[in-house]
Design a protein around this motif. Structure first.
Motif, PDB file in Angstrom:
ATOM      1  N   ILE A 132       3.479  -9.941 -18.534  1.00  0.00           N
ATOM      2  CA  ILE A 132       4.132 -10.741 -17.489  1.00  0.00           C
ATOM      3  C   ILE A 132       4.185  -9.955 -16.180  1.00  0.00           C
ATOM      4  CG2 ILE A 132       6.315 -11.786 -16.766  1.00  0.00           C
ATOM      5  CD1 ILE A 132       6.818 -12.402 -19.770  1.00  0.00           C
ATOM      6  N   MET A 133       4.576  -8.674 -16.259  1.00  0.00           N
ATOM      7  CA  MET A 133       4.682  -7.850 -15.055  1.00  0.00           C
ATOM      8  C   MET A 133       3.315  -7.620 -14.405  1.00  0.00           C
ATOM      9  SD  MET A 133       7.692  -5.036 -15.796  1.00  0.00           S
ATOM     10  CE  MET A 133       6.957  -4.276 -17.230  1.00  0.00           C
ATOM     11  N   VAL A 134       2.281  -7.463 -15.218  1.00  0.00           N
ATOM     12  CA  VAL A 134       0.932  -7.254 -14.678  1.00  0.00           C
ATOM     13  C   VAL A 134       0.452  -8.486 -13.926  1.00  0.00           C
ATOM     14  CG1 VAL A 134      -1.495  -6.935 -15.309  1.00  0.00           C
ATOM     15  CG2 VAL A 134       0.249  -5.484 -16.341  1.00  0.00           C
ATOM     16  N   MET A 135       0.673  -9.660 -14.467  1.00  0.00           N
ATOM     17  CA  MET A 135       0.246 -10.881 -13.789  1.00  0.00           C
ATOM     18  C   MET A 135       0.974 -11.062 -12.454  1.00  0.00           C
ATOM     19  SD  MET A 135      -2.075 -11.740 -15.780  1.00  0.00           S
ATOM     20  CE  MET A 135      -2.585 -13.186 -14.876  1.00  0.00           C
ATOM     21  N   ILE A 136       2.245 -10.671 -12.407  1.00  0.00           N
ATOM     22  CA  ILE A 136       3.003 -10.763 -11.150  1.00  0.00           C
ATOM     23  C   ILE A 136       2.409  -9.831 -10.100  1.00  0.00           C
ATOM     24  CG2 ILE A 136       5.225 -10.222 -10.067  1.00  0.00           C
ATOM     25  CD1 ILE A 136       6.574 -11.252 -12.637  1.00  0.00           C
ATOM     26  N   LYS A 137       2.061  -8.603 -10.497  1.00  0.00           N
ATOM     27  CA  LYS A 137       1.568  -7.668  -9.486  1.00  0.00           C
ATOM     28  C   LYS A 137       0.139  -7.998  -9.032  1.00  0.00           C
ATOM     29  CE  LYS A 137       0.388  -3.743 -12.539  1.00  0.00           C
ATOM     30  NZ  LYS A 137       0.761  -2.340 -12.769  1.00  0.00           N
ATOM     31  N   ILE A 138      -0.685  -8.566  -9.891  1.00  0.00           N
ATOM     32  CA  ILE A 138      -2.005  -9.006  -9.446  1.00  0.00           C
ATOM     33  C   ILE A 138      -1.858 -10.119  -8.406  1.00  0.00           C
ATOM     34  CG2 ILE A 138      -4.095 -10.220 -10.154  1.00  0.00           C
ATOM     35  CD1 ILE A 138      -4.019  -8.666 -12.772  1.00  0.00           C
ATOM     36  N   ALA A 139      -0.951 -11.057  -8.680  1.00  0.00           N
ATOM     37  CA  ALA A 139      -0.710 -12.153  -7.730  1.00  0.00           C
ATOM     38  C   ALA A 139      -0.183 -11.606  -6.402  1.00  0.00           C
ATOM     39  CB  ALA A 139       0.283 -13.146  -8.325  1.00  0.00           C
ATOM     40  N   THR A 140       0.667 -10.588  -6.463  1.00  0.00           N
ATOM     41  CA  THR A 140       1.233 -10.001  -5.252  1.00  0.00           C
ATOM     42  C   THR A 140       0.151  -9.352  -4.390  1.00  0.00           C
ATOM     43  OG1 THR A 140       3.337  -9.573  -6.386  1.00  0.00           O
ATOM     44  CG2 THR A 140       2.898  -8.322  -4.375  1.00  0.00           C
ATOM     45  N   LEU A 141      -0.766  -8.620  -5.024  1.00  0.00           N
ATOM     46  CA  LEU A 141      -1.828  -7.946  -4.268  1.00  0.00           C
ATOM     47  C   LEU A 141      -2.824  -8.945  -3.684  1.00  0.00           C
ATOM     48  CD1 LEU A 141      -2.441  -4.824  -6.521  1.00  0.00           C
ATOM     49  CD2 LEU A 141      -1.387  -4.885  -4.261  1.00  0.00           C
ATOM     50  N   VAL A 142      -3.107 -10.007  -4.408  1.00  0.00           N
ATOM     51  CA  VAL A 142      -3.989 -11.057  -3.872  1.00  0.00           C
ATOM     52  C   VAL A 142      -3.337 -11.708  -2.653  1.00  0.00           C
ATOM     53  CG1 VAL A 142      -5.024 -13.301  -4.343  1.00  0.00           C
ATOM     54  CG2 VAL A 142      -5.165 -11.483  -6.060  1.00  0.00           C
ATOM     55  N   LEU A 143      -2.026 -11.964  -2.746  1.00  0.00           N
ATOM     56  CA  LEU A 143      -1.294 -12.527  -1.613  1.00  0.00           C
ATOM     57  C   LEU A 143      -1.355 -11.587  -0.410  1.00  0.00           C
ATOM     58  CD1 LEU A 143       0.645 -14.694  -0.455  1.00  0.00           C
ATOM     59  CD2 LEU A 143       2.529 -13.310  -1.371  1.00  0.00           C
ATOM     60  N   PHE A 144      -1.209 -10.283  -0.639  1.00  0.00           N
ATOM     61  CA  PHE A 144      -1.283  -9.325   0.462  1.00  0.00           C
ATOM     62  C   PHE A 144      -2.651  -9.391   1.142  1.00  0.00           C
ATOM     63  CE2 PHE A 144      -2.925  -5.265   1.945  1.00  0.00           C
ATOM     64  CZ  PHE A 144      -1.999  -4.962   2.942  1.00  0.00           C
ATOM     65  N   CYS A 145      -3.728  -9.453   0.344  1.00  0.00           N
ATOM     66  CA  CYS A 145      -5.077  -9.504   0.913  1.00  0.00           C
ATOM     67  C   CYS A 145      -5.261 -10.742   1.781  1.00  0.00           C
ATOM     68  CB  CYS A 145      -6.122  -9.479  -0.199  1.00  0.00           C
ATOM     69  SG  CYS A 145      -6.278  -7.876  -1.025  1.00  0.00           S
ATOM     70  N   VAL A 146      -4.736 -11.875   1.341  1.00  0.00           N
ATOM     71  CA  VAL A 146      -4.887 -13.125   2.090  1.00  0.00           C
ATOM     72  C   VAL A 146      -4.151 -13.039   3.429  1.00  0.00           C
ATOM     73  CG1 VAL A 146      -4.318 -15.585   2.122  1.00  0.00           C
ATOM     74  CG2 VAL A 146      -5.250 -14.537   0.044  1.00  0.00           C
ATOM     75  N   ILE A 147      -2.908 -12.574   3.398  1.00  0.00           N
ATOM     76  CA  ILE A 147      -2.108 -12.515   4.630  1.00  0.00           C
ATOM     77  C   ILE A 147      -2.557 -11.345   5.511  1.00  0.00           C
ATOM     78  CG2 ILE A 147       0.212 -12.077   5.536  1.00  0.00           C
ATOM     79  CD1 ILE A 147       1.316 -13.658   3.184  1.00  0.00           C
ATOM     80  N   GLY A 148      -2.806 -10.178   4.893  1.00  0.00           N
ATOM     81  CA  GLY A 148      -3.213  -9.006   5.661  1.00  0.00           C
ATOM     82  C   GLY A 148      -4.540  -9.203   6.369  1.00  0.00           C
ATOM     83  N   PHE A 149      -5.419 -10.016   5.792  1.00  0.00           N
ATOM     84  CA  PHE A 149      -6.730 -10.269   6.391  1.00  0.00           C
ATOM     85  C   PHE A 149      -6.595 -10.866   7.793  1.00  0.00           C
ATOM     86  CE2 PHE A 149     -10.502 -12.916   7.118  1.00  0.00           C
ATOM     87  CZ  PHE A 149     -11.512 -11.976   6.916  1.00  0.00           C
ATOM     88  N   MET A 150      -5.546 -11.646   7.987  1.00  0.00           N
ATOM     89  CA  MET A 150      -5.335 -12.293   9.285  1.00  0.00           C
ATOM     90  C   MET A 150      -4.927 -11.297  10.367  1.00  0.00           C
ATOM     91  SD  MET A 150      -3.457 -15.878   8.216  1.00  0.00           S
ATOM     92  CE  MET A 150      -2.055 -15.078   7.405  1.00  0.00           C
ATOM     93  N   GLY A 151      -4.492 -10.109   9.966  1.00  0.00           N
ATOM     94  CA  GLY A 151      -4.044  -9.117  10.929  1.00  0.00           C
ATOM     95  C   GLY A 151      -5.039  -7.998  11.173  1.00  0.00           C
TER      96      GLY A 151
END
Length: 488
Positions: A207-226
């Motif tokens: 469960i914890m691993v799936m949460i952190k993979i989702a978190t890093l993917v979210l960072f890549c999506v938002i960070g890409f805009m900056g």
């Protein structure tokens, strides 16, 4: 002429017939014996309950998050925007060793990981040295990651409640505080979960691993805009030396893949599943690390990473102009880093379990709780040790100490593959290193190169640790080893 069929002369110790010191240090534990003892402990046995998916999650859980959420702030000032190249170099080094781990894990599926592989191929003294390195690798890694957990916990508390934990109880001596209480707390929480049993622990970890993979993917999506193209130049302001120094530090981030090999005695089908889990987890982790590193250095000037252990949360806030996304990232990081603590602590206990079963460390580490099928006393003792380290030692020194212990152990695994191929060519192998012997030789060479890229103080700490370990071995393990008692 010398009669080769006769017994060797007993001149050195004619009364006892005890083997000479050299032969005692080189005695090897047969592969068949390692496998036959699989799962057996003091008063019980480990339970085979882990699937390939759960093994992969343990491996990712022990790896993914450490280098990105914690050590990125330490490595980027060394390499500049080329830190992504440092991740690739560290990942390539890990790949060569991972191939060797996969072959040995499929052939000798036991809890001792590289310690057991060394015991079967290079003898007891080398096995002890390897095991002692693994104690450094895993134990200090738990502490180092726990230190970074406190940084993101403060980010989360600040973003949600507007409060932070005072430095006095959230930083060690020398960094403005007296004790890192959050680091101690996360280690104790991991201890509680681990005492529940391997199957239950694996579910929580997934469960914890799936949460952190989702978190890093979210960072890549938002960070890409900056991303700003100017942030990538100059690419390597500190040259090749800086890139290699950062890679040596970041190798700390890849130690998790071998955590799967420590679960060899609790896997349902270890010979098939362990190699697959090791390779799959390394692939996923490397891709995510490189993507996140590229986005991070593109969204924030590399100079601003200095002293920042919660860099990703800061980038999220800067790019969006909204503290909400920084809070989301911090929440994901809290879960992600906790899962690293959890999975690496698991690996540490299983290695000590194997060493204890061989008589090289006290029997308490091999004592199995009959209700849960876990080495409870082992878990408690290791957690207390790691918790004290996490509460009192700064992050930078912990990360480097972990890297050198890891690199040394990985180097030995590459040597073990070569030895076992030549000595036991017909042994069943569910996975074979390709381009043998070039691959393990390159793995050894990369590990040696990265070890020599680490600073002198890290070597001094490593030398002191090895000296303490050798004293313990010659005073305790040499005489109490199960192979030694079998010779009497």
């Amino acid at each position: 002429m010398l009669d080769h069929g006769a017994a060797p002369p007993a001149t050195p110790q004619p009364e006892s017939g005890r083997p000479q010191l050299g032969s005692r240090l080189m005695r090897r534990k047969p592969v068949e014996q390692l496998i036959s003892e699989s799962g057996q402990g003091e008063g019980g046995s480990l339970r085979r309950s882990l699937t390939m998916w759960q093994l992969t999650m343990i491996s990712i859980g022990a790896t993914l998050g450490t280098g990105i959420f914690v050590v990125l702030g330490e490595a980027t000032p060394l390499a500049g925007p080329a830190v992504a190249i440092s991740f690739v170099i560290a990942g390539l080094t890990a790949l060569f060793s991972a191939l060797s781990y996969a072959e040995l894990a499929g052939s000798i599926p036991v809890s001792g990981s590289s310690y057991s592989y060394s015991y079967a191929t290079m003898g007891e003294l080398v096995a002890w040295v390897c095991g002692w390195c693994l104690v450094l690798e895993y134990g200090v890694s738990v502490a180092a990651v726990a230190v970074g957990w406190g940084e993101y916990l403060n980010e989360l508390l600040d973003g949600t409640l507007g409060v932070t934990i005072p430095d006095a109880v959230s930083a060690p001596l020398g960094e403005g505080g007296y004790i890192n209480l959050p680091a101690l707390v996360v280690v104790m929480l991991a201890m509680v979960f681990l005492m529940g049993g391997a199957k239950e622990s694996a579910r929580i970890n997934t469960i914890m691993v799936m949460i952190k993979i989702a978190t890093l993917v979210l960072f890549c999506v938002i960070g890409f805009m900056g991303i700003k193209a100017g942030n990538y130049t100059p690419l390597a302001p500190l040259g090749v030396t800086g890139i290699s120094a950062a890679a040596a530090t970041l190798f700390f981030s890849y130690i998790g893949f071998d955590a799967a090999s420590t679960a060899g005695e609790e896997a349902k089908n270890p010979k098939r599943d362990l190699p697959r889990a090791i390779m799959l987890s390394l692939l996923i982790v490397t891709v995510l690390y490189c993507l996140v590193a590229l986005v991070a250095v593109g969204a924030m000037p590399w100079q601003d990473f200095e002293g920042t252990e919660a860099a990703l949360a800061q980038i999220m806030k800067d790019v969006t102009g909204d503290s909400f996304w920084g809070v989301v990232l911090a929440a994901g990081a809290v879960v992600a880093i906790a899962s690293v603590v959890f999975a690496v602590l698991y690996g540490q206990t299983r290695i000590l379990f194997a060493m204890s079963r061989d008589g090289l460390v006290p029997k308490v580490f091999a004592k199995i709780d009959p209700r849960t099928g876990t080495p409870k006393a082992n878990v408690v003792l290791v957690s207390l040790f790691c918790g004290v380290l996490a509460a009192t030692i700064p992050l930078g020194e912990l990360a480097n100490a972990t890297s050198i212990g890891t690199l040394f152990a990985f180097a030995l695994v590459n040597v073990a593959v070569v030895i076992l191929r030549y000595k036991r060519p017909d042994m069943a192998r569910t996975f074979r290193v390709s381009l043998f012997p070039v691959t393990p030789v390159l793995g050894f060479a990369f590990c040696a190169w990265m070890m020599f890229s680490l600073p002198g103080v890290t070597w001094a700490v490593f030398g002191g640790w090895m000296a303490v370990g050798l004293v313990f071995y010659f005073c305790y393990g040499l005489r109490r080893s199960r192979l030694a008692t079998a010779e009497k």
